[in-house]
Write a protein that holds these residues in place. Structure first.
Motif, PDB file in Angstrom:
ATOM      1  N   ASP A 283      39.427 -85.859  33.805  1.00 51.26           N
ATOM      2  CA  ASP A 283      40.189 -85.602  32.580  1.00 51.26           C
ATOM      3  C   ASP A 283      41.668 -85.732  32.907  1.00 51.26           C
ATOM      4  O   ASP A 283      42.208 -84.941  33.692  1.00 51.26           O
TER       5      ASP A 283
ATOM      6  N   CYS B  16      35.872 -80.803  28.017  1.00 52.07           N
ATOM      7  CA  CYS B  16      34.805 -79.815  27.940  1.00 52.07           C
ATOM      8  C   CYS B  16      35.412 -78.414  27.966  1.00 52.07           C
ATOM      9  O   CYS B  16      36.509 -78.200  28.489  1.00 52.07           O
TER      10      CYS B  16
ATOM     11  N   CYS C 160      37.007 -78.140  31.776  1.00 53.93           N
ATOM     12  CA  CYS C 160      38.246 -78.909  31.908  1.00 53.93           C
ATOM     13  C   CYS C 160      39.388 -78.328  31.073  1.00 53.93           C
ATOM     14  O   CYS C 160      40.545 -78.407  31.490  1.00 53.93           O
TER      15      CYS C 160
ATOM     16  N   CYS D 204      35.820 -83.170  36.148  1.00 50.64           N
ATOM     17  CA  CYS D 204      35.014 -82.606  35.057  1.00 50.64           C
ATOM     18  C   CYS D 204      33.846 -81.776  35.578  1.00 50.64           C
ATOM     19  O   CYS D 204      33.202 -82.107  36.565  1.00 50.64           O
ATOM     20  N   SER D 205      33.581 -80.686  34.848  1.00 53.93           N
ATOM     21  CA  SER D 205      32.662 -79.629  35.298  1.00 53.93           C
ATOM     22  C   SER D 205      31.248 -79.750  34.732  1.00 53.93           C
ATOM     23  O   SER D 205      30.444 -78.839  34.921  1.00 53.93           O
ATOM     24  N   VAL D 206      30.954 -80.843  34.036  1.00 50.32           N
ATOM     25  CA  VAL D 206      29.638 -80.968  33.404  1.00 50.32           C
ATOM     26  C   VAL D 206      28.622 -81.536  34.399  1.00 50.32           C
ATOM     27  O   VAL D 206      28.738 -82.688  34.814  1.00 50.32           O
TER      28      VAL D 206
END
Ligand SMILES: [Zn+2]
Length: 197
Positions: free
Chosen positions: A35, A94, A112, A172-174
């Motif tokens: 991001d 996110c 994020c 990104c944390s997904v």
């Protein structure tokens, strides 16, 4: 030597990039979305706008030679090099509520929005970053699908600053979807001169 920052999985970082400098986002392990958000240095109300970028480039996609614009329609970065060719200008960062909506697990989940806000010392209510390496398919009927990134280890997107900026990048944390190919990994952020091209 370029300035180098390693962004650990599910974290963010901020760096100042001056006009004329290059900033590279590198996917260390492959399959990881970054991001990317920026503010005009010293101009609290001016920041990267993906909507304006779509408007000015007359495209939902980003390619070498395109410009990234601020909310005031000023050129902010141009795209100099791109190893991947798949990035997303549509999705917001996110956030806890997104994880709740899709996966019912937002409480305490890294995200994020928080990572970018923390990196910038801000409290934006929503952020629309350039989602570097995010592989969003846009179908003719308008429907979209998020597929695994096609970025491989060491792939980079290199931008050149058209103004002094504070750049924040989040890994990104997904891990719940194919957005980051099912796992969260680290990124490398580089700031420097022509050696990055
Ligand atoms: Zn994210």
């Amino acid at each position: 030597m370029p300035q180098e920052i390693i962004i650990a999985p599910c974290t963010g970082a901020m760096v100042q990039v001056n006009k004329g400098q290059y900033v590279a986002v590198e996917d260390i392990d492959g399959g990881q979305v970054a991001d990317f958000f920026a503010e005009a240095l010293g101009q609290d109300e001016e920041f990267l706008s993906t909507g304006v970028t779509i408007d000015c480039n007359e495209s939902l996609r980003l390619k070498v030679g395109d410009m990234l614009y601020t909310n005031y329609y000023n050129p902010m970065f141009d795209v100099v090099c791109d190893d991947v060719g798949e990035h997303d200008l549509l999705h917001p960062s996110c956030r806890r509520e997104m994880f709740d909506f899709f996966y019912h697990n937002g409480e305490g989940h890294p995200n994020c929005l928080d990572n970018l806000n923390r990196s910038l010392g801000r409290q934006y209510a929503i952020l629309h970053p350039l989602n570097v390496f995010m592989n969003t398919r846009i179908h003719a009927d308008g429907s979209i699908a998020v597929l695994a990134p096609i970025s491989r280890p060491g792939d980079r997107l290199v931008l050149r600053a058209k103004m002094d900026a504070r750049v924040a990048v989040a890994a990104c944390s997904v891990s719940e979807s194919q957005c980051n190919a099912g796992r969260c990994t680290a990124l490398r952020l580089l700031v420097g001169g022509k050696e990055l091209v």
